[in-house]
Design a protein around this motif. Structure first.
Motif, short mmCIF file in Angstrom:
data_model
loop_
_atom_site.label_atom_id
_atom_site.label_comp_id
_atom_site.label_asym_id
_atom_site.label_seq_id
_atom_site.Cartn_x
_atom_site.Cartn_y
_atom_site.Cartn_z
N ILE A 101 0.83 -1.21 0.00
CA ILE A 101 0.00 0.00 0.00
C ILE A 101 0.86 1.26 0.00
O ILE A 101 0.73 2.09 -0.90
N PRO A 102 1.78 1.43 0.98
CA PRO A 102 2.61 2.63 0.91
C PRO A 102 3.56 2.65 -0.29
O PRO A 102 3.89 3.72 -0.80
N LEU A 103 3.97 1.47 -0.76
CA LEU A 103 4.83 1.45 -1.95
C LEU A 103 4.08 2.07 -3.12
O LEU A 103 4.62 2.87 -3.88
N HIS A 104 2.81 1.71 -3.27
CA HIS A 104 2.04 2.22 -4.39
C HIS A 104 1.67 3.69 -4.19
O HIS A 104 1.86 4.51 -5.08
N TYR A 105 1.11 4.00 -3.01
CA TYR A 105 0.57 5.36 -2.83
C TYR A 105 1.59 6.36 -2.31
O TYR A 105 1.46 7.55 -2.56
N GLY A 106 2.56 5.89 -1.58
CA GLY A 106 3.55 6.82 -1.04
C GLY A 106 4.84 6.82 -1.82
O GLY A 106 5.50 7.84 -1.99
N GLY A 107 5.20 5.66 -2.35
CA GLY A 107 6.49 5.56 -3.03
C GLY A 107 6.37 5.58 -4.54
O GLY A 107 7.36 5.67 -5.24
#
Lengths: 235, 242, 291, 297
Positions: free
Chosen positions: B101-107
């Protein structure tokens, strides 16, 4: 022995906070518990008061095992906690807050009020005000006063000096000493401020990461360097 | 150039002043420890940096740009990652999904390869299909770390990573942080109570007391500072005990 | 001018009834932190009880009011024990679904017994009115107003001056604090449910003499109780009075100027806007437990 | 898609072959079940994946239905166009209020949507344009396929809703919603624009619900405020979700079919007390299934 806590384990979810804690309090004794943040002091009092169920271990109070009793029952038996965050009824008047403290001793609410007002005259002056409108120091007095209203045998006070000005703390300390002298009740005081805790107590326990790491007579502990180390962890 | 500049940040909650004119700055790759007694405003400061709480006054400048008007998600995309005092994992999702999730939306890229890389770095690769809620505390802390790293942070905000852990786990997390730092060069701010561990990873400490910075400098100086001793041990102890 | 005065008086009379009617809803919400969607049906149930007693035994609804209260009190305790206690700790919308189901059960049961026709309690004084200066005062409305005022005052005294009332307020304000002084919150939950449901049924007696009713009017009354509770803030008697007057004014004036059909719409829009913009009530304060 | 999901999808698809073999009555029941399926799947996007219970979701059913009906009646629009506008209007209304509305949590959110539903019902009951309490009579459909066309429209919407749920279950888009459901603050700090995704989720729910409302309006040819803004229908959506399992792709379908068939049987067997029994059924569902509701995967 008034209170015998042995081998107490407790925590939240799967996070263990208290690890095999054993603490004793004799009749009429004032015991201080200190340690840095997260050392488990407040959790310990919560378990004693019955607000948190222990994972294991025993709590004997006046010769009776109380670890399975609900908080109401423990108040009836003579344990009273002035809790962390004070947990006052902020929308009620000062006097009503005090009266609620006598819930288990309703018949003697008048005498109890008089008694508490002699210790805390400022509460008498503010008796009609909402608890929410009091200053931090007055709220702490109210919290202790409310606990006293149940005529406890063991008074437990969490974070006595947290967020209070030094002058207020000194006054509170004096009052506690007076209460102890006049009523002979036992106390457990959880306190961050080492010097204060040692000043008003007979014995003390040092908590670190949920364990009892040191205990002894307060006068002796004050001289030991271990305290400074536990607190500031300077190697 | 400074990576992060905090200028005169103040915050009150309902008349209660939690932070008073806090200012400090942080260089690229630097590690800073923030300590202080309960209620001194440490977590509020982290919340302001990550954008969860809005300050009343003052400004936060990250990589040369004021970020005061940015919501947390935008700050995360700029490279501010954080963990929480009480872990806030997506407990019903798998360990792998927690990182994806953070890889997609944050990273910017949900690359499963990268996710596995991060998980193996924190030692959770074998558990990738387990529900995050079923992890032990130490594992949860590791997963939160991996998750914060997924936004490709330039700055990592760590709120009490050592709290509640046993000495062995503390040691392991400490080594992990050192490894992360040497691999990525990410700057870190650690809010911490376990001072022993903290001092092994940083030489620069800020002490907060009642919302004010009362000390800034090396750990050794801290134990000598009157102000600090007063804040921790009380007025009487500072002036020599009874 | 006379019209305005007349409308203002009507608002006051009606609003005071609404305040009393909503006290139970507001109390259970404030103390237990649950929203009881069956509340309106409880009121209607009270109306049918007094209707039955009046029609078949000739007992005046005012006289049977204490009986309605008692039936409500025990019903409230029973519902709390058997149903609500089991779902209170789950997702809050579970209580919504549960109480909605209860609402359907009560409405349909009443419908089975009494059919869907509009019923009314035709007490002999139902149509009488007198002139007071330029004002026309309906005796029934005045009577309901006076009784609502007295009963509201009783609830106020109960909450302020008795140990039971104090324990209710204490639990509402701080559940953990209450446990610390030795109060058992689950007992207080039972009493509050009993009291709340008792008030609902008792107010049903008054509602029944005020206007006609059918088994399916409960939903509308729940909305009114909700609006009254949220305008001033939860649980406090004073706030319920403020909320009741607000609803009284809103209904009387929209009814007069826009037409009867818009009254309920006005309440709903007010409720929607309050929730959206001021979920803590006009005074913005946090009175009762509301966590 | 997992095996149970494929089984459920196959089930819905196969239902499409039923009409030639069953009576008109059974066909109608199945069409109603398909309708409830879509409504439950729409709510599942919001409650199951995003964690927000729109207790008054039928507000959008009513908006979709009434917009479609008014456009057909007043402007003589063709049904497909009217339905499109009706669906889009529902979505647009949702988008408009999503941001302030979704700042509210749990029962505050739930009750506010319910207030909206009842308010809209009262509004159309008072407007002349919408026929007031008398409602609107729509032209009877006389095109090819007869009434079967409505069955198949509801069938298609159910399949589309199912595929949308299945997509959310697996996609990165679904990750954003699930992250919000699990922990909104954490999701924000990890780069998820929660305000945006909450609004999208709410709007998707409204689009499907509005579309179903539009089809339903033309199907039954007569609509009034009580039938189009019926709180009971809202609750049925939730009960279907509870029975089948919130936050799963297949569960809402199973729950909707079970509930619809069950209430139809009750209606047939006990015409006088079916309302009472439906109420008891709701109460019992909440008491029996409260814990089973969050079983995902």
């Amino acid at each position: 022995m008034l209170l015998e806590v042995s081998d107490l384990n407790a925590g939240y979810g799967d996070v263990q906070v208290l690890k095999s804690v054993s603490v004793n309090v004799r009749e009429g004794e004032v015991v201080a518990i200190f340690g840095s943040n997260g050392s488990g002091k407040s959790t310990f009092l919560k378990v004693l008061a019955g607000l948190l169920k222990p994972w294991g271990g025993t709590i004997r109070f006046r010769g009776r095992n109380v670890e399975d009793l609900p908080p109401e029952e423990r108040v009836r038996m003579g344990m009273a906690l002035a809790a962390e965050g004070r947990r006052l009824f902020l929308g009620m008047s000062v006097e009503e807050n005090l009266m609620m403290g006598s819930w288990t001793d309703r018949g003697r609410v008048k005498e109890n009020l008089e008694r508490v007002y002699t210790y805390f005259p400022e509460l008498y002056e503010k008796r009609k005000d909402l608890a929410g409108d009091l200053s931090g120091g007055q709220q702490q007095m109210l919290s202790i006063g409310r606990a006293l209203m149940s005529n406890p045998v063991l008074l437990m006070i969490d974070e006595l000096s947290l967020g209070l000005a030094p002058a207020v703390v000194s006054r509170l300390a004096e009052i506690l000493l007076r209460i102890r002298e006049e009523e002979g009740i036992s106390m457990i005081v959880v306190e961050q401020e080492v010097s204060l805790a040692l000043e008003i107590s007979d014995r003390a326990y040092v908590f670190d990461l949920g364990e009892v790491v040191d205990e002894g007579r307060s006068e002796d502990l004050l001289r030991r360097d271990s305290i400074k180390k536990t607190y500031l962890s300077v190697l | 150039m400074s990576l992060l500049v905090v200028e005169g940040v103040s915050k009150s909650f309902g008349g209660n002043r939690v932070l008073k004119e806090v200012s400090f700055s942080l260089k690229e790759g630097e590690i800073l420890g923030i300590v202080g007694p309960n209620g001194s405003g440490k977590t509020t400061l982290l919340n302001i940096l990550s954008g969860i709480v809005k300050q009343d006054k003052g400004s936060v400048i990250f990589m040369g740009k004021p970020v005061d008007r940015l919501r947390p998600y935008a700050r995360a995309r700029m490279g501010i990652g954080r963990t929480f005092q009480i872990t806030r994992l997506f407990t019903n999702l798998s360990v792998l999904e927690n990182v994806l999730i953070p890889l997609h939306y944050g990273g910017g890229d949900a690359d499963p390869g990268r996710a596995e890389e991060l998980l193996s770095m924190v030692g959770l690769l074998e558990m990738k299909d387990r529900k995050a809620g079923s992890l032990s505390l130490a594992q949860r802390k590791r997963l939160e770390l991996a998750r914060a790293l997924s936004v490709n942070p330039r700055l990592l905000l760590l709120d009490e990573v050592f709290a509640g852990l046993n000495p062995v786990s503390i040691r392991e997390i400490l080594d992990l942080l050192k490894e992360i730092h040497s691999l990525t060069g990410v700057a870190m701010i650690l809010v911490e109570h376990v001072l022993k561990a903290l001092f092994q990873i940083t030489r620069r400490v800020i002490v907060l007391s009642e919302g004010r910075i009362i000390y800034e400098g090396e750990p050794e100086g801290m134990a000598r500072s009157e102000e600090v001793i007063k804040a921790y041990l009380g007025e009487r102890y500072a002036s020599g005990g009874k | 001018m006379d019209i305005l005065l007349q409308l203002a008086v009507e608002s006051l009379l009606l609003g005071t009834f609404y305040a009393f009617m909503s006290l139970g809803f507001s109390l259970t919400w404030g103390v237990l932190n649950i929203i009881n969607l069956a509340y309106g049906s409880y009121i209607i149930l009270g109306a049918y009880i007094s209707y039955t007693l009046y029609t078949y035994a000739g007992i005046d609804p005012i006289l049977s009011l204490p009986l309605s209260f008692l039936i409500g009190f025990f019903k409230g305790i029973l519902v709390q024990r058997l149903l609500i206690d089991r779902v209170m700790t789950l997702e809050p919308f579970m209580v919504l679904i549960l109480t909605f189901g209860l609402d359907i059960v009560i409405a349909n049961a009443l419908n089975l017994i009494f059919r869907a026709d509009i019923r009314s309690i035709d007490v002999p004084y139902a149509e009488r009115s007198f002139l007071l200066g330029p004002l026309i005062i309906t005796e029934v409305k005045l009577l309901v107003f006076a009784l609502s005022l007295v009963l509201t005052a009783l609830v106020y005294i109960l909450l302020q001056k008795t140990w039971t009332g104090r324990s209710i307020r204490a639990v509402a304000l701080d559940r953990e604090g209450a446990r610390l002084v030795g109060i058992d919150p689950s007992r207080v939950f039972l009493i509050t449910s009993g009291l709340g449901t008792g008030i609902a049924l008792a107010s049903g007696n008054l509602y029944g003499v005020l206007q006609g009713f059918t088994p399916f009017d409960g939903g509308m009354l729940t909305v009114k109780a909700f609006l009254v509770s949220i305008v001033g803030g939860l649980g406090r008697v004073e706030s319920a009075l403020a909320g009741g007057l607000f609803l009284g004014v809103l209904e009387v004036f929209t009814g007069f100027y826009l037409g009867e059909g818009w009254k309920f719409f006005a309440s709903l829009i007010a409720m929607f806007l309050f929730l959206l913009l001021r979920p803590r009530g006009l005074m913005g304060g946090k009175y009762y437990g509301e966590t | 898609m997992g095996r149970p999901e494929i089984a459920v999808l196959t089930g819905i698809v196969l239902v499409g072959f039923l009409p030639p073999f069953v009576s008109d009555y059974v066909e109608r029941v199945v069409a109603l079940a398909l309708m409830l399926t879509s409504l439950a799947l729409a709510q599942n996007i919001l409650l199951g994946y995003t964690g927000y219970p729109a207790f008054g979701c039928i507000a959008f059913f009513g908006v979709g239905g009434y917009t479609t009906a008014v456009l057909m009646k007043e402007l003589n629009l063709q049904f497909p166009l009217a339905l499109t506008v009706g669906t889009v209007s529902s979505g647009f209304l949702a988008l408009l209020i999503a941001v302030p509305l979704m700042r509210l949590k749990s029962h505050y959110f739930a009750i506010t949507t319910l207030a909206l539903q009842l308010a809209l019902g009262e509004l159309v009951a008072n407007l002349e344009l919408t026929g007031g309490v008398q409602g609107i009579n729509l032209p009877i459909y006389r095109g090819p396929g007869g009434y079967l066309i409505f069955f198949y429209m509801l069938w298609v919407v159910a399949i589309v809703s199912f595929l949308l749920n299945a997509y959310i279950e697996r996609s990165t888009f679904g990750y954003a919603l699930k992250a919000i459901r699990e922990d909104e603050t954490a999701a924000e700090t990890l780069g998820v624009n929660t305000v945006l995704f909450k609004a999208i989720s709410f709007t998707l729910m409204a689009l499907i619900t509005g579309c179903v409302g539009g089809i339903y309006a033309y199907w039954i040819t007569y609509i009034d405020p009580t039938s189009m803004f019926d709180p009971l229908l809202s609750v049925k959506v939730f009960v279907a979700l509870l029975i089948g399992g919130v936050g799963t792709v297949g569960g809402p379908v199973v729950g909707a079919f079970l509930l619809e068939v069950l209430s139809e049987v009750l209606w047939g067997q006990f015409p006088k007390v079916h309302g009472l029994i439906l109420g008891l059924l709701i109460v019992l569902t909440v008491l029996i299934i409260p814990k089973g509701m969050w079983r995902r995967r």
